[in-house]
Each structure stands twice: as structure tokens, then as C-alpha cells.
Design a protein around this motif. Sequence first.
Motif, mmCIF file in Angstrom:
data_model
loop_
_atom_site.group_PDB
_atom_site.id
_atom_site.type_symbol
_atom_site.label_atom_id
_atom_site.label_comp_id
_atom_site.label_asym_id
_atom_site.label_seq_id
_atom_site.Cartn_x
_atom_site.Cartn_y
_atom_site.Cartn_z
ATOM 1 N N PRO A 37 0.821 -1.213 0.000
ATOM 2 C CA PRO A 37 0.000 0.000 0.000
ATOM 3 C C PRO A 37 0.854 1.262 0.000
ATOM 4 O O PRO A 37 1.977 1.273 0.502
ATOM 5 C CB PRO A 37 -0.801 -0.119 1.305
ATOM 6 N N PHE A 38 0.305 2.341 -0.561
ATOM 7 C CA PHE A 38 1.005 3.629 -0.588
ATOM 8 C C PHE A 38 1.299 4.113 0.829
ATOM 9 O O PHE A 38 2.283 4.815 1.064
ATOM 10 C CB PHE A 38 0.155 4.668 -1.329
ATOM 11 N N SER A 39 0.445 3.726 1.778
ATOM 12 C CA SER A 39 0.629 4.147 3.177
ATOM 13 C C SER A 39 1.955 3.677 3.760
ATOM 14 O O SER A 39 2.413 4.211 4.774
ATOM 15 C CB SER A 39 -0.518 3.622 4.043
ATOM 16 N N LYS A 40 2.575 2.703 3.091
ATOM 17 C CA LYS A 40 3.893 2.236 3.542
ATOM 18 C C LYS A 40 4.926 3.357 3.497
ATOM 19 O O LYS A 40 5.917 3.348 4.236
ATOM 20 C CB LYS A 40 4.350 1.072 2.662
ATOM 21 N N LEU A 41 4.702 4.346 2.635
ATOM 22 C CA LEU A 41 5.643 5.457 2.468
ATOM 23 C C LEU A 41 5.390 6.595 3.456
ATOM 24 O O LEU A 41 6.145 7.562 3.490
ATOM 25 C CB LEU A 41 5.569 6.004 1.041
ATOM 26 N N LEU A 42 4.315 6.487 4.229
ATOM 27 C CA LEU A 42 4.009 7.518 5.215
ATOM 28 C C LEU A 42 4.739 7.215 6.517
ATOM 29 O O LEU A 42 4.895 6.055 6.900
ATOM 30 C CB LEU A 42 2.504 7.589 5.477
ATOM 31 N N THR A 43 5.180 8.252 7.195
ATOM 32 C CA THR A 43 5.923 8.084 8.451
ATOM 33 C C THR A 43 5.227 8.861 9.564
ATOM 34 O O THR A 43 4.998 10.062 9.433
ATOM 35 C CB THR A 43 7.369 8.612 8.312
ATOM 36 N N ARG A 44 4.910 8.166 10.648
ATOM 37 C CA ARG A 44 4.331 8.826 11.811
ATOM 38 C C ARG A 44 5.451 9.147 12.803
ATOM 39 O O ARG A 44 6.187 8.263 13.225
ATOM 40 C CB ARG A 44 3.277 7.950 12.489
ATOM 41 N N ILE A 49 2.828 13.436 13.908
ATOM 42 C CA ILE A 49 2.724 14.110 12.615
ATOM 43 C C ILE A 49 2.962 13.061 11.524
ATOM 44 O O ILE A 49 3.914 12.277 11.616
ATOM 45 C CB ILE A 49 3.761 15.245 12.495
ATOM 46 N N ILE A 50 2.100 13.034 10.524
ATOM 47 C CA ILE A 50 2.258 12.098 9.412
ATOM 48 C C ILE A 50 3.090 12.773 8.324
ATOM 49 O O ILE A 50 2.672 13.783 7.736
ATOM 50 C CB ILE A 50 0.896 11.673 8.833
ATOM 51 N N LEU A 51 4.268 12.228 8.058
ATOM 52 C CA LEU A 51 5.145 12.776 7.025
ATOM 53 C C LEU A 51 4.833 12.126 5.683
ATOM 54 O O LEU A 51 4.759 10.896 5.575
ATOM 55 C CB LEU A 51 6.611 12.544 7.384
ATOM 56 N N GLN A 52 4.649 12.955 4.663
ATOM 57 C CA GLN A 52 4.389 12.480 3.313
ATOM 58 C C GLN A 52 5.717 12.185 2.606
ATOM 59 O O GLN A 52 6.753 12.780 2.930
ATOM 60 C CB GLN A 52 3.622 13.539 2.528
ATOM 61 N N PRO A 53 5.711 11.302 1.599
ATOM 62 C CA PRO A 53 6.951 11.046 0.851
ATOM 63 C C PRO A 53 7.351 12.195 -0.057
ATOM 64 O O PRO A 53 8.498 12.299 -0.466
ATOM 65 C CB PRO A 53 6.614 9.789 0.043
ATOM 66 N N MET A 54 6.375 13.079 -0.368
ATOM 67 C CA MET A 54 6.672 14.233 -1.221
ATOM 68 C C MET A 54 5.708 15.358 -0.864
ATOM 69 O O MET A 54 4.536 15.121 -0.575
ATOM 70 C CB MET A 54 6.529 13.880 -2.700
ATOM 71 N N TYR A 55 6.233 16.580 -0.884
ATOM 72 C CA TYR A 55 5.397 17.748 -0.602
ATOM 73 C C TYR A 55 5.281 18.607 -1.849
ATOM 74 O O TYR A 55 6.148 18.583 -2.729
ATOM 75 C CB TYR A 55 5.962 18.545 0.569
ATOM 76 N N GLN A 56 4.176 19.360 -1.915
ATOM 77 C CA GLN A 56 3.882 20.192 -3.076
ATOM 78 C C GLN A 56 3.629 21.632 -2.643
ATOM 79 O O GLN A 56 3.444 21.911 -1.460
ATOM 80 C CB GLN A 56 2.633 19.670 -3.793
ATOM 81 N N GLN A 57 3.554 22.494 -3.621
ATOM 82 C CA GLN A 57 3.305 23.897 -3.322
ATOM 83 C C GLN A 57 1.953 24.086 -2.633
ATOM 84 O O GLN A 57 1.784 24.955 -1.782
ATOM 85 C CB GLN A 57 3.361 24.724 -4.606
ATOM 86 N N ARG A 58 0.995 23.256 -2.971
ATOM 87 C CA ARG A 58 -0.327 23.384 -2.365
ATOM 88 C C ARG A 58 -0.305 23.103 -0.860
ATOM 89 O O ARG A 58 -1.207 23.515 -0.137
ATOM 90 C CB ARG A 58 -1.318 22.447 -3.056
#
Length: 697
Positions: A37-44, A49-58
Motif C-alpha cells: 500500500p502507498f501508506s507504507k511510504l508515510l511516516t508517523r 505528525i504524518i510525514l508524506q513522501p513528497m510535498y507540493q506547493q499546495r
Amino acid sequence: MGPEETNKDFFKEICDFPIPSYEEWKIAVEKSLKGAPFSKLLTRTYEDIILQPMYQQRDVKNLAFSNTVPGDFPFIRGTDQVAGEKSWLVAQEMIHPLPEILNEWLKNDLSKGVNAINLVINDELKLATGKRSFSQTGAGIYTLADLETIFENIDVTEFPILIECGTNHSVLGLIAAYYQKYNLPLKSLRGCIGTDPISMLLKEGTLPNDMAIYLDQMASAIKWRLENDIELKLITIDGNIYHNSGANAVQELAFMAATGVYYIRELQERGLSIDQIASSISFSISIGSNLFMELAKIRSARMLWATIVKAFGGEERSQKLHVHARTSQWTKTVYDPYVNMLRGTVEAFTAALGGVDSLHVSPFDETFTLPSDFSRRTARNIQLIIQEEAHVLKTADPAGGSWYVEHLTDEIGKKSWKLFQQIEEVGGMYTAIQNGLPQKLIKEVSSQKKVDIEKRKLKFVGATMYPNSDELVKKRDDQVLHELLEQRFNTIKQKSAVSVSISSQNMMSDIIDAFEIGASVNDIVRALGSSNVASVEKLETYRATEDFEELRKINDSKKQAGRPANVFLTSMGPLSHHKQRSDFIASFFETGGFQVLRNDGFKTTAEAIQATIQTDSSIAIICGKNKSYHEHAIQIVTEVKKKRPDIRLFVAGMQEAELEKQLIGAGLAGFIHVETNCYQLLKELQGETEGLENEQS
């Protein structure tokens, strides 16, 4: 075709290249995960705080501070408007307990890049109670004569002075007495000589005086500063106690902010304005090795404090937080201590990016001895290299514009504010620590960290991962220093106490006068005392790796005595079949000081059984491919346990449930893998090996 035409074609090609959307990127990533699952790339994080694998301008589009520049409220990007306008102070801690040597340290360091006098007070010499207890780290400053020795041949007016005094307001009077004796202008006294009775109460669990006494003294000190027009911080809100107790970044900031608000309210009741109080406050923060989290913590601290002071009606100047930082004690190790240099470099770089006002980089050997000349020099030069060679100061807010850092700063700020409000709802910081709320919350996070350290999910190179198995713990013979301190203790103790009288109306003047007639710090402390005692549940401070280090020290002693605790690897097949698991198991046991007996791998089951039976170790680990376990493991366990019922047999790696059941039935002690609690198992096995030794002796 000329270079200009070539460049035009190149950039046209780049501009025409389609930019994938986030959704397209996510689809590509999910394919590469092969069903995971994509959630494997999320870090608590420990801050929840849930860290995303990539951040965007939005992710930063609607942040309140997105369009601010350095010098703008809420000062996330720094309190100065121009890059390079000022650098942070290189404020290396001076901790030698003997004044004569401390003077030599100061003169050396001030001539080689250090530009602030940062004295750590030794508060372990309990002369007032007659206890023969003293620390071998921390400046032993008890009388005006001590201070004269420490400052000999040093023009103190050229340097800011930083001293974290705990609850001891007499240190300010001692410094002022020195200035007065040598006719130095008090207006030249700058820096921070700060107290924080809340943090000292949490550190010690009890204080000899009621909190109101310390607040009265704090108010008197600030009024004296104002009367003499001195630019000096007198309150150091100490976040190190929370950091070193295992708190997360949100808790550190929330509890520091709540402490500051408690002092503001109490001092306002004692006749001081918000601007007079806020201008007297500095934060002291530890910087850990999690670069982005610690960077965001520094930036969030300025935002949180600016918001609070503004809410109290403070002017813009008062809203600008002064931050002193030190590299973390919690992250430093006794074993493989040179790795501490690398940790210190990362932490110092983080502090520089965050825009701290002053910084101490801990020498790599601070965990086990007084720093050597070499360790002090390398620590000092880490700061100077970042300033002079890395050019961090050439740009304002170097981390600004990073979508990840900006988003993380906002997340920490919001969560810190929420926890701060929770503390306010129960009556403020002092009431909260009396009820044990901060202690409880920190203990929950600390317990989680400890389990992750024990399981080696939270890694420390050289200590819990990749240990140097040949290394013995480094010690220094401090017997001579111990004897000198003993003599110093007896000399101070034999001096007759000076009778001191201090009035609440003229506290600072009376303290200065007392030091000038020969009073000691302990004389002043006694005169300022009361019959009431403040008491709360104390915070447990520790270093992250100290439990592993204790295990290793015991086994190191066994090695030196010629009776090491051994672990035998029953490795199956050629090297390529077992190397990965053999390496994992070796590192697993070496973190606790066990001596691992390795081999190139056994070709047959019979060879493996015979070698395991003949080993003098009471612990053996079967290492190989899962296929070899199906073919050989049950037979190995069964035959070895027949001849060696004393031996504890384990298998490296998780297995399918049915095979695990069969192996346990055959006498296997268990399975060792990445989810195993490394520390708890090593502690258990160490106890068993010691029990066998006692039986044999």
C-alpha cells in the motif's frame, strides 16, 4: 550554430517536457511498490505528525506565514531583515571545576574563535548541608575570589556572558560584584545570566524554597537590571530537561511556552510590564539529530513565542525570541565516541539553519570525561567551519521555501499551541507539574522511544547498530582531579561562614555587598532561604544508548577477564546463503558486548550439529536461507538439544507459523529478527550466562 542558439534549443526542450501531476506520480510509485500500500511510504513521528513522501506547493499555499520575510512577525524566518547582518555567538561551555584551569580554557578558546563566555555552574557542592558531594564537571564558582581567578587577564566587557543558574540568583550578584570591584561599567554587562526554577524543580523533584520566593527574587533581579539600564537576559527557559527526558519537539515547545507564560503572569503581579519581562527571557534548546524536525522546532519556537507576547500586548521588539542552543546530550554515546563528532556536526548545522542566537557544540567525549584539548578544539571548529566555510550566513532563512520544512514548521506550531492551551486550561505550568500532567505526557513518548531504541528502530551508529566489537569503553584517570577537588572542598568548608542579611527591597544591592566582604554562594543561598519546600514528580533524564552501554560494559569486563560471553553462529550453506543473516545476528549481539563466533558455513547438517554441540557457548543461532530451515533446522535443534540441553538455540529470521511451531516443539528458544526487542533479549541472555558461570564456579 553558436552557444546562444544551442542554449535556446536546450531550454525550449526542457520547457516542452511535460510536468507530471501528483496523481500521475502517485500511480507510478504504487506500481513500483508491487502490491504494497502507498501508506507504507508515510511516516508517523513521535509528535504524531504524518510525514508524506513528497510535498507540493499546495501544502504551503494557505500557511499564515507563507509570504513573510525575515524580520516580519511571527519571525519564523529570523528576527533580522538582512542576511549576514549578524552571526550566532560561538558559546562553548566552560565546565572545568578548578578556577585556575578554567581560566586557561577561557583564554585559549577566546583567542581561537569563541566569542562568548559560557560558564556551566557546578551546583553539586552542597556546602550548606555539609554533604561531600561534588561533580567533576561544572565551574566551581563560590566566592568573588573564584571569579577573579577565572577572569584573570580577560577583558570580560568584550564578551557576552552566558550562565544558566537554575534557581541561584546570587550568581548575578557575584558577576555584578566583580564588575563593581574592578570599576567596569555595568552597562557593558550583556548576554544571559538566567534562572528557571520550574525546570530545576522538574530536574530535582524538590527545591528548598517555595516557588514564590524564587519569583520574588526574579522580579528583584529584573528591576535591578532596569534601574542600571543593562541589556541582559535574566530568565533562561530551559528546554534541555524535556529533551533529555525523551520528550518530543511539540512537548518541548509547549512546556517552554507555558513556563514563559507562568513567569509573565507572576512577574506582572509583582509590578513588571510585559515588555520588561519578555525582554528578559531567553530559550535554551537542545538540538537532536533529526535534522528537519529540529530545524522546524527552532522556527516554530519563534512563531509560538511571538504570538504569545503579542497577545499580552508586547511591542514588536519584545516579540522576538532569543534562542541559545546546544547539541544534544541525549543522542551522544560512550562507545565509538568519535561518531559523536558527526552527530554534533549535523546538530550544529541544523541550529545554524534555524537561526539560533548562540550555540554550544558538545565535545565528542563529554559523555564519559572532562573534554580533552582535542575534543574541545574539534567542537569549536565545527561551528567555525559552518560559519566561515559553509557560508550559511550568506542567505537569510536558508530553509525558507522548502515545502517540507514550511509545512512541518506549521504542524509543530499548531500542535505546540494546542498542547500549550491544554496546560493553560489546567491552571498553567506550575499547577500542571504539581498535578503531574507534563511528566505523564513525556513519559508516554519516552516509553515509546525506549522501546524503539531497544528494538533498534531508532538507531545509533556505533552503539545500537554497526558496533566496533573490538572497542573497549574509553576511560580517563581523573584521580588527580578528584584529589584536588577534595582539597578544595575541605578548604571552602573550613572557612567560617559570613553572616549575611538580605532584604527583599534591596536584594541585589545586599547580595553584591555580601560578596564584596567575602561571602560565598552558599552564604547567600542560606540567607535567601525559607522554611517551605517545593516538590513535584521529577523527570527522568537519560541518554538514548545508556542501557545498551551498561550491558556492553559488563561483557567487556568479562572479555578482559578471559571469560567472554560467546554466541555461536550455526551458519548453513555457502557464504551467499547465510551472510546477510549472519551479519545481522553478529551486529545484534555485538551491541551488547557478546563475542560472536562466526564461520564460513557448514556444508552438511551433521557438520552443523557436531560443531554446535562442541562449542563452549551456551547460545547458538541458526543462520541461513528459509529453504535450509525447512530441510535442516528441526533436525539440528533436536540433535543439539539431546546432547546439550543447556544451550539456547535461536533461528535468524521470521518463519511461517507451522515451521515456527515445529521448531519450538523441538526445543528452539525463539526467533531473532528486526521486530525482536534486542535489548531485552540480550539482557535476559546475559543474566543466563552469568547464572551458568556462577554454577560452574
